[in-house]
Motif scaffolding. Sequence first.
Motif, PDB file in Angstrom:
ATOM      1  N   TYR A  16       0.828  -1.204   0.000  1.00 49.57           N
ATOM      2  CA  TYR A  16       0.000   0.000   0.000  1.00 49.57           C
ATOM      3  C   TYR A  16       0.867   1.260   0.000  1.00 49.57           C
ATOM      4  O   TYR A  16       0.615   2.203  -0.742  1.00 49.57           O
ATOM      5  CB  TYR A  16      -0.943  -0.008   1.203  1.00 49.57           C
ATOM      6  N   ASP A  28      -8.825   9.680   3.115  1.00 48.12           N
ATOM      7  CA  ASP A  28      -9.225   8.279   2.929  1.00 48.12           C
ATOM      8  C   ASP A  28      -8.014   7.349   2.898  1.00 48.12           C
ATOM      9  O   ASP A  28      -8.052   6.247   3.450  1.00 48.12           O
ATOM     10  CB  ASP A  28     -10.029   8.117   1.637  1.00 48.12           C
ATOM     11  N   GLU A  29      -6.933   7.807   2.269  1.00 48.43           N
ATOM     12  CA  GLU A  29      -5.719   6.995   2.220  1.00 48.43           C
ATOM     13  C   GLU A  29      -5.103   6.848   3.606  1.00 48.43           C
ATOM     14  O   GLU A  29      -4.628   5.768   3.977  1.00 48.43           O
ATOM     15  CB  GLU A  29      -4.706   7.618   1.262  1.00 48.43           C
ATOM     16  N   GLU A  32      -7.067   4.258   5.503  1.00 48.32           N
ATOM     17  CA  GLU A  32      -6.687   2.899   5.096  1.00 48.32           C
ATOM     18  C   GLU A  32      -5.316   2.532   5.637  1.00 48.32           C
ATOM     19  O   GLU A  32      -5.100   1.412   6.095  1.00 48.32           O
ATOM     20  CB  GLU A  32      -6.716   2.773   3.570  1.00 48.32           C
ATOM     21  N   ARG A  35      -5.695   1.564   9.179  1.00 51.97           N
ATOM     22  CA  ARG A  35      -6.308   0.235   9.285  1.00 51.97           C
ATOM     23  C   ARG A  35      -5.256  -0.845   9.058  1.00 51.97           C
ATOM     24  O   ARG A  35      -5.183  -1.831   9.819  1.00 51.97           O
ATOM     25  CB  ARG A  35      -7.447   0.091   8.269  1.00 51.97           C
TER      26      ARG A  35
END
Length: 68
Positions: A16, A28-29, A32, A35
Motif C-alpha cells: 500500500y 481516505d488513504e 486505510e 487500518r
Amino acid sequence: MYGGSLDQANAALRAYVQEHGDRPWTADELTELARLRTRWTSAARGARMQIRPVNGQQVRGAAVVTAA
C-alpha cells in the motif's frame, strides 16, 4: 519470515505504501493506512518470536529483557 498473518499484514502494508508513491496522503488513504497498521500491530502482538542465542551463547534473564 514471521509466519502466517503477520507476513500477510506486512506485505499488505508495504504494498500500500509503495503503491502510494511520493505524494501527499488524502484523508481516505490515511484511514486505510491506519487500518493496515492496526492489522499489522495486531498480527505482530500475536506472533511468537523465538529468541535466538548470540554466537552460540545461551540467552538469560536481563539479556531477554534487554533484547525485548
